[in-house]
Design a protein around this motif. Structure first.
Motif, PDB file in Angstrom:
ATOM      1  N   ARG A 192       0.843  -1.202   0.000  1.00 55.34           N
ATOM      2  CA  ARG A 192       0.000   0.000   0.000  1.00 55.34           C
ATOM      3  C   ARG A 192       0.881   1.257   0.000  1.00 55.34           C
ATOM      4  N   HIS A 193       1.955   1.209   0.789  1.00 50.49           N
ATOM      5  CA  HIS A 193       2.852   2.363   0.864  1.00 50.49           C
ATOM      6  C   HIS A 193       3.611   2.536  -0.446  1.00 50.49           C
ATOM      7  N   MET A 194       4.008   1.439  -1.063  1.00 50.81           N
ATOM      8  CA  MET A 194       4.718   1.508  -2.351  1.00 50.81           C
ATOM      9  C   MET A 194       3.887   2.215  -3.412  1.00 50.81           C
ATOM     10  N   LEU A 195       2.590   1.960  -3.422  1.00 50.96           N
ATOM     11  CA  LEU A 195       1.727   2.549  -4.441  1.00 50.96           C
ATOM     12  C   LEU A 195       1.794   4.072  -4.433  1.00 50.96           C
ATOM     13  N   ARG A 196       2.085   4.649  -3.277  1.00 49.29           N
ATOM     14  CA  ARG A 196       2.203   6.102  -3.180  1.00 49.29           C
ATOM     15  C   ARG A 196       3.433   6.620  -3.931  1.00 49.29           C
ATOM     16  N   PHE A 197       4.398   5.742  -4.175  1.00 54.63           N
ATOM     17  CA  PHE A 197       5.658   6.146  -4.793  1.00 54.63           C
ATOM     18  C   PHE A 197       5.692   5.893  -6.301  1.00 54.63           C
ATOM     19  N   VAL A 198       4.616   5.351  -6.861  1.00 60.05           N
ATOM     20  CA  VAL A 198       4.594   5.065  -8.287  1.00 60.05           C
ATOM     21  C   VAL A 198       4.282   6.344  -9.064  1.00 60.05           C
ATOM     22  N   ALA A 199       5.173   6.723  -9.959  1.00 61.10           N
ATOM     23  CA  ALA A 199       4.949   7.907 -10.787  1.00 61.10           C
ATOM     24  C   ALA A 199       3.837   7.632 -11.800  1.00 61.10           C
ATOM     25  N   PRO A 200       3.159   8.662 -12.292  1.00 62.07           N
ATOM     26  CA  PRO A 200       2.137   8.455 -13.328  1.00 62.07           C
ATOM     27  C   PRO A 200       2.722   7.673 -14.505  1.00 62.07           C
ATOM     28  N   GLY A 201       2.038   6.615 -14.902  1.00 59.41           N
ATOM     29  CA  GLY A 201       2.529   5.770 -15.970  1.00 59.41           C
ATOM     30  C   GLY A 201       3.608   4.795 -15.544  1.00 59.41           C
ATOM     31  N   GLY A 202       3.931   4.780 -14.243  1.00 60.85           N
ATOM     32  CA  GLY A 202       4.986   3.919 -13.732  1.00 60.85           C
ATOM     33  C   GLY A 202       4.514   2.501 -13.450  1.00 60.85           C
ATOM     34  N   GLN A 203       5.445   1.671 -13.018  1.00 64.47           N
ATOM     35  CA  GLN A 203       5.166   0.255 -12.792  1.00 64.47           C
ATOM     36  C   GLN A 203       5.678  -0.174 -11.422  1.00 64.47           C
ATOM     37  N   LEU A 204       4.889  -1.012 -10.750  1.00 67.85           N
ATOM     38  CA  LEU A 204       5.268  -1.610  -9.470  1.00 67.85           C
ATOM     39  C   LEU A 204       5.147  -3.120  -9.593  1.00 67.85           C
ATOM     40  N   ILE A 205       6.245  -3.827  -9.300  1.00 64.89           N
ATOM     41  CA  ILE A 205       6.240  -5.288  -9.311  1.00 64.89           C
ATOM     42  C   ILE A 205       6.731  -5.760  -7.954  1.00 64.89           C
ATOM     43  N   SER A 206       5.901  -6.510  -7.238  1.00 62.83           N
ATOM     44  CA  SER A 206       6.275  -6.954  -5.899  1.00 62.83           C
ATOM     45  C   SER A 206       5.893  -8.408  -5.671  1.00 62.83           C
ATOM     46  N   ILE A 207       6.784  -9.125  -5.019  1.00 68.26           N
ATOM     47  CA  ILE A 207       6.463 -10.463  -4.527  1.00 68.26           C
ATOM     48  C   ILE A 207       5.637 -10.313  -3.263  1.00 68.26           C
ATOM     49  N   LEU A 208       4.580 -11.091  -3.139  1.00 67.25           N
ATOM     50  CA  LEU A 208       3.732 -11.089  -1.953  1.00 67.25           C
ATOM     51  C   LEU A 208       3.465 -12.530  -1.526  1.00 67.25           C
ATOM     52  N   SER A 209       3.146 -12.706  -0.252  1.00 67.64           N
ATOM     53  CA  SER A 209       2.599 -13.995   0.151  1.00 67.64           C
ATOM     54  C   SER A 209       1.182 -14.083  -0.410  1.00 67.64           C
ATOM     55  N   THR A 210       0.626 -15.278  -0.439  1.00 64.24           N
ATOM     56  CA  THR A 210      -0.756 -15.430  -0.937  1.00 64.24           C
ATOM     57  C   THR A 210      -1.785 -15.327   0.182  1.00 64.24           C
ATOM     58  N   HIS A 211      -1.335 -15.030   1.390  1.00 63.44           N
ATOM     59  CA  HIS A 211      -2.227 -14.982   2.552  1.00 63.44           C
ATOM     60  C   HIS A 211      -3.427 -14.063   2.322  1.00 63.44           C
ATOM     61  N   TRP A 212      -3.168 -12.903   1.721  1.00 63.19           N
ATOM     62  CA  TRP A 212      -4.222 -11.903   1.547  1.00 63.19           C
ATOM     63  C   TRP A 212      -5.345 -12.377   0.626  1.00 63.19           C
ATOM     64  N   ARG A 213      -5.063 -13.386  -0.204  1.00 66.12           N
ATOM     65  CA  ARG A 213      -6.041 -13.813  -1.210  1.00 66.12           C
ATOM     66  C   ARG A 213      -7.195 -14.614  -0.599  1.00 66.12           C
ATOM     67  N   PHE A 214      -6.979 -15.193   0.583  1.00 65.69           N
ATOM     68  CA  PHE A 214      -8.021 -16.050   1.161  1.00 65.69           C
ATOM     69  C   PHE A 214      -8.313 -15.771   2.626  1.00 65.69           C
ATOM     70  N   ALA A 215      -7.437 -15.049   3.336  1.00 65.01           N
ATOM     71  CA  ALA A 215      -7.593 -14.865   4.785  1.00 65.01           C
ATOM     72  C   ALA A 215      -8.774 -13.961   5.107  1.00 65.01           C
ATOM     73  N   ILE A 236      -2.120 -10.402 -11.162  1.00 66.83           N
ATOM     74  CA  ILE A 236      -1.592 -11.287 -10.130  1.00 66.83           C
ATOM     75  C   ILE A 236      -1.124 -12.577 -10.801  1.00 66.83           C
ATOM     76  N   VAL A 237       0.141 -12.926 -10.590  1.00 67.03           N
ATOM     77  CA  VAL A 237       0.723 -14.120 -11.217  1.00 67.03           C
ATOM     78  C   VAL A 237       1.199 -15.059 -10.110  1.00 67.03           C
ATOM     79  N   ASP A 238       0.780 -16.315 -10.155  1.00 67.32           N
ATOM     80  CA  ASP A 238       1.230 -17.283  -9.153  1.00 67.32           C
ATOM     81  C   ASP A 238       2.714 -17.592  -9.334  1.00 67.32           C
ATOM     82  N   ILE A 239       3.429 -17.669  -8.228  1.00 69.70           N
ATOM     83  CA  ILE A 239       4.831 -18.089  -8.224  1.00 69.70           C
ATOM     84  C   ILE A 239       4.866 -19.570  -7.863  1.00 69.70           C
TER      85      ILE A 239
END
Length: 260
Positions: A192-215, A236-239
């Motif tokens: 959520r904090h990273m999204l604040r740092f994305v410039a217009p037209g920019g890209q954010l790629i982050s590895i996340l746990s899958t916990h948020w998808r079902f918890a 969202i791409v599965d690792i």
């Protein structure tokens, strides 16, 4: 010997050891089991036995890292800092999702630099770009400061705590690459904090746990709503399972890709 007794014995050995520059001299002959425990502990902070010096040799002076163990009683700094390095193969796979940066000249951001795995993978394709980063662990901060790309790009360590940083202070970025800590929903909080740092037209790629998808916890539900609201700008791409096995964790992970 019980685990807590082993920990106390290791701490006692570290307290009685002598450090000279980047060498740590053990206080004397240790029993095999205790020596192996001490050796494993020191390997986590870069120590390797040097038979010629008859000492544990480190890339840098280990005084600060050893003192942190003595102060906290925590023998696993990787656990303390939630540091599970991105395996090189996975880091290179992450790069396949990076947009074309041919015209980019500004630094990119890696909010949790770790040991530089994502940075080194990035530099294979974009060696001319400097990288800004934050890193909590002093050992990794020193490693990051010494990294150089083939074309002389460097890593700028901006601080220890990314969550304390603001776009007003550091600006926004055309590309953010990240592997944040996972425990207790830290990954979604950091994202959520990273999204604040994305410039217009920019890209954010982050590895996340899958916990948020079902918890069912509040942070996970809230993050699912955020992802839904971002619509087609998020992929969202599965690792593959086991991708972090060599880093000491079996946590299930996915890749979050945001194109602004």
């Amino acid at each position: 010997m019980q685990a807590n007794q082993f920990n106390e014995a290791v701490l006692d050995v570290l307290e009685r050891s002598t450090i000279q520059d980047n060498l740590l001299y053990l206080p004397g002959q240790l029993g095999r089991d205790l020596y192996l425990k001490v050796k494993t502990t020191l390997e986590q902070i870069g120590g390797k036995w040097n038979s010629k010096k008859e000492a544990i040799q480190f890339p840098h002076n280990p005084t600060e890292a050893i003192q942190a163990m003595l102060d906290t009683g925590e023998l696993s700094p990787k656990k303390k800092y939630q540091f599970f390095a991105t395996p090189p193969g996975l880091a290179e796979w992450v790069m396949t999702y990076v947009n074309d940066l041919t015209s980019l000249r500004a630094p990119i951001l890696e909010p949790h630099g770790g040991d530089g795995a994502l940075i080194r993978a990035f530099w294979k394709d974009f060696p001319e770009h400097n990288v800004d980063t934050f890193e909590a662990w002093d050992l990794n901060r020193e490693k990051l400061r010494q990294l150089r790309s083939d074309e002389g790009a460097i890593v700028n360590v901006l601080g220890e705590d990314f969550l304390a940083a603001t776009p007003d202070e550091f600006g926004q970025y055309a590309l953010i690459l990240a592997n944040p800590p996972f425990a207790k929903n830290q990954d979604v909080r950091h994202l959520r904090h990273m999204l604040r740092f994305v410039a217009p037209g920019g890209q954010l790629i982050s590895i996340l746990s899958t916990h948020w998808r079902f918890a069912g916890d509040s942070p996970s539900r809230s993050f699912r709503s955020l992802v839904d609201g971002l619509g087609r700008s998020v992929q969202i791409v599965d690792i593959p399972a086991g991708s972090f096995a060599e880093s000491g964790t079996s946590v299930s992970t996915c890749l979050f890709i945001f194109n602004g």
